[in-house]
Design an enzyme around this catalytic site. Structure first.
Site, PDB file in Angstrom:
ATOM      1  N   GLU A   1     -10.723  -0.770 -92.809  1.00 15.36           N
ATOM      2  CA  GLU A   1     -10.255  -0.102 -91.584  1.00 15.36           C
ATOM      3  C   GLU A   1     -11.411   0.536 -90.804  1.00 15.36           C
ATOM      4  O   GLU A   1     -11.442   0.497 -89.583  1.00 15.36           O
ATOM      5  CB  GLU A   1      -9.249   0.982 -91.998  1.00 15.36           C
ATOM      6  CG  GLU A   1      -8.317   1.423 -90.897  1.00 15.36           C
ATOM      7  CD  GLU A   1      -7.253   2.376 -91.449  1.00 15.36           C
ATOM      8  OE1 GLU A   1      -6.466   1.956 -92.315  1.00 15.36           O
ATOM      9  OE2 GLU A   1      -7.234   3.539 -91.007  1.00 15.36           O
ATOM     10  N   ASP A   2     -12.367   1.100 -91.511  1.00 19.52           N
ATOM     11  CA  ASP A   2     -13.363   1.965 -90.857  1.00 19.52           C
ATOM     12  C   ASP A   2     -14.817   1.518 -90.957  1.00 19.52           C
ATOM     13  O   ASP A   2     -15.700   2.243 -90.485  1.00 19.52           O
ATOM     14  CB  ASP A   2     -13.266   3.383 -91.439  1.00 19.52           C
ATOM     15  CG  ASP A   2     -11.944   4.057 -91.106  1.00 19.52           C
ATOM     16  OD1 ASP A   2     -11.326   3.666 -90.107  1.00 19.52           O
ATOM     17  OD2 ASP A   2     -11.536   4.970 -91.844  1.00 19.52           O
TER      18      ASP A   2
ATOM     19  N   HIS B   1     -14.094  11.722 -99.049  1.00 17.96           N
ATOM     20  CA  HIS B   1     -12.631  11.543 -98.949  1.00 17.96           C
ATOM     21  C   HIS B   1     -12.140  10.431 -99.892  1.00 17.96           C
ATOM     22  O   HIS B   1     -11.160  10.609-100.602  1.00 17.96           O
ATOM     23  CB  HIS B   1     -12.248  11.259 -97.497  1.00 17.96           C
ATOM     24  CG  HIS B   1     -10.874  10.707 -97.316  1.00 17.96           C
ATOM     25  ND1 HIS B   1      -9.724  11.410 -97.636  1.00 17.96           N
ATOM     26  CD2 HIS B   1     -10.432   9.493 -96.863  1.00 17.96           C
ATOM     27  CE1 HIS B   1      -8.656  10.672 -97.374  1.00 17.96           C
ATOM     28  NE2 HIS B   1      -9.060   9.497 -96.915  1.00 17.96           N
TER      29      HIS B   1
HETATM   30  N1  LIG Z   1      -7.326  15.771 -92.316  1.00 12.05           N
HETATM   31  C1  LIG Z   1      -8.459  15.201 -91.926  1.00 12.05           C
HETATM   32  N2  LIG Z   1      -8.433  13.886 -91.557  1.00 12.05           N
HETATM   33  C2  LIG Z   1      -9.586  13.302 -91.189  1.00 12.05           C
HETATM   34  C3  LIG Z   1     -10.801  14.032 -91.174  1.00 12.05           C
HETATM   35  N3  LIG Z   1     -11.783  13.182 -90.785  1.00 12.05           N
HETATM   36  C4  LIG Z   1     -11.217  11.984 -90.587  1.00 12.05           C
HETATM   37  N4  LIG Z   1      -9.892  12.037 -90.812  1.00 12.05           N
HETATM   38  C5  LIG Z   1      -8.956  10.907 -90.657  1.00 12.05           C
HETATM   39  O1  LIG Z   1      -8.287  11.093 -89.420  1.00 12.05           O
HETATM   40  C6  LIG Z   1      -6.986  10.523 -89.491  1.00 12.05           C
HETATM   41  C7  LIG Z   1      -6.038  11.365 -88.721  1.00 12.05           C
HETATM   42  O2  LIG Z   1      -6.467  11.392 -87.403  1.00 12.05           O
HETATM   43  P1  LIG Z   1      -5.616  10.711 -86.269  1.00 12.05           P
HETATM   44  O3  LIG Z   1      -6.263  11.014 -84.970  1.00 12.05           O
HETATM   45  O4  LIG Z   1      -4.166  11.084 -86.449  1.00 12.05           O
HETATM   46  O5  LIG Z   1      -5.708   9.161 -86.590  1.00 12.05           O
HETATM   47  P2  LIG Z   1      -6.859   8.091 -86.322  1.00 12.05           P
HETATM   48  O6  LIG Z   1      -8.163   8.712 -86.756  1.00 12.05           O
HETATM   49  O7  LIG Z   1      -6.420   6.947 -87.193  1.00 12.05           O
HETATM   50  O8  LIG Z   1      -6.825   7.743 -84.861  1.00 12.05           O
HETATM   51  C8  LIG Z   1      -6.587  10.445 -90.947  1.00 12.05           C
HETATM   52  O9  LIG Z   1      -6.235   9.112 -91.156  1.00 12.05           O
HETATM   53  P3  LIG Z   1      -4.801   8.636 -91.665  1.00 12.05           P
HETATM   54  O10 LIG Z   1      -4.363   7.453 -90.885  1.00 12.05           O
HETATM   55  O11 LIG Z   1      -3.846   9.758 -91.790  1.00 12.05           O
HETATM   56  O12 LIG Z   1      -5.128   8.118 -93.053  1.00 12.05           O
HETATM   57  P4  LIG Z   1      -6.423   7.284 -93.494  1.00 12.05           P
HETATM   58  O13 LIG Z   1      -7.068   6.687 -92.272  1.00 12.05           O
HETATM   59  O14 LIG Z   1      -7.291   8.309 -94.168  1.00 12.05           O
HETATM   60  O15 LIG Z   1      -5.899   6.253 -94.394  1.00 12.05           O
HETATM   61  C9  LIG Z   1      -7.879  10.859 -91.705  1.00 12.05           C
HETATM   62  O16 LIG Z   1      -8.269   9.965 -92.705  1.00 12.05           O
HETATM   63  C10 LIG Z   1     -10.800  15.413 -91.550  1.00 12.05           C
HETATM   64  O17 LIG Z   1     -11.796  16.105 -91.538  1.00 12.05           O
HETATM   65  N5  LIG Z   1      -9.600  15.940 -91.918  1.00 12.05           N
HETATM   66 MN   LIG Z   2      -7.899   7.816 -96.096  1.00 12.54          MN
END
Ligand SMILES: Nc1nc2c(ncn2[C@@H]2O[C@H](COP(=O)(O)OP(=O)(O)O)[C@@H](OP(=O)(O)OP(=O)(O)O)[C@H]2O)c(=O)[nH]1
Ligand SMILES: [Mn+2]
Length: 179
Positions: A66-67, A36
């Site tokens: 963050e992670d 990613h």
């Molecule tokens: N679409 C998608 N997202 C995934 C996947 N695996 C992990 N993610 C991450 O999950 C987040 C969205 O899940 P949520 O449940 O809404 O948020 P959270 O993980 O922060 O609790 C996204 O972060 P975000 O806050 O929107 O952005 P960022 O943390 O990437 O900066 C994304 O980076 C995947 O397979 N597909």
């Molecule tokens: Mn991201």
């Protein structure tokens, strides 16, 4: 002698791979998480034609604080204050409730620097491309739909930053009936 890609860029790529090595994405194939952050940096270079190396490096590091156990102090020591400042701008405060974090992404989007906005746009573009083909593990259809709606609210506050990225995001929102 100047070499391309630069030594610091290569070290950044290696550091991102090291720090995210045990993480997987939420897709059914459990793609390594580092894919990613490489995608986000590649979108900026190839699709948005960004050559600002600090932006491309911060994209590689955009989820590392963050992670993972990496800190802003680590990032600043290894990659300097400019890159670290950008990583700070794109890092959510994980001590906050999830709903509050999501709300802050919407309200803080317009306050970011132009360079941070680029990273945020590319991040959303990669996540939405993922969501178009996969439903993350444990997500309902409703949650997936809500993510598109929320992402559009974030992107709406990032507009006027990069035409190419915004056109590609708008195409996705159009396909979802959100535009
Ligand atoms: N679409 C998608 N997202 C995934 C996947 N695996 C992990 N993610 C991450 O999950 C987040 C969205 O899940 P949520 O449940 O809404 O948020 P959270 O993980 O922060 O609790 C996204 O972060 P975000 O806050 O929107 O952005 P960022 O943390 O990437 O900066 C994304 O980076 C995947 O397979 N597909
Ligand atoms: Mn991201």
């Amino acid at each position: 002698m100047t070499t391309y890609p630069s030594r610091k860029f290569m070290e950044c790529l290696q550091y991102a791979a090291l720090k995210h090595r045990e993480q997987r994405r939420k897709d059914p194939q459990e793609t390594p998480y580092v894919n990613h952050v490489i995608n986000v940096s590649t979108i900026l270079s190839v699709e948005a034609c960004i050559t600002d190396e600090a932006v491309l490096m911060a994209a590689l590091l955009h989820d590392v604080v963050e992670d993972t156990d990496a800190t802003f102090v680590d990032v600043e020591e290894l990659f300097g204050a400019d890159v670290c400042g950008l990583v700070r701008e794109v890092t959510d405060d994980k001590s906050l409730e999830k709903q509050e974090r999501k709300r802050l992404q919407i309200v803080n989007a317009s306050k970011s620097s132009c360079r941070a906005k680029l990273i945020k746009l590319a991040d959303k573009l990669d996540n939405l491309r993922d969501l178009q083909v996969n439903t993350p593990k444990g997500w309902t259809e409703e949650r997936r739909e809500q993510y598109f709606i929320w992402a559009k609210q974030v992107v709406d506050n990032l507009r006027g930053t990069n035409v190419n990225l915004e056109l590609k995001l708008d195409e996705i929102f159009r396909q979802r009936g959100l535009l």
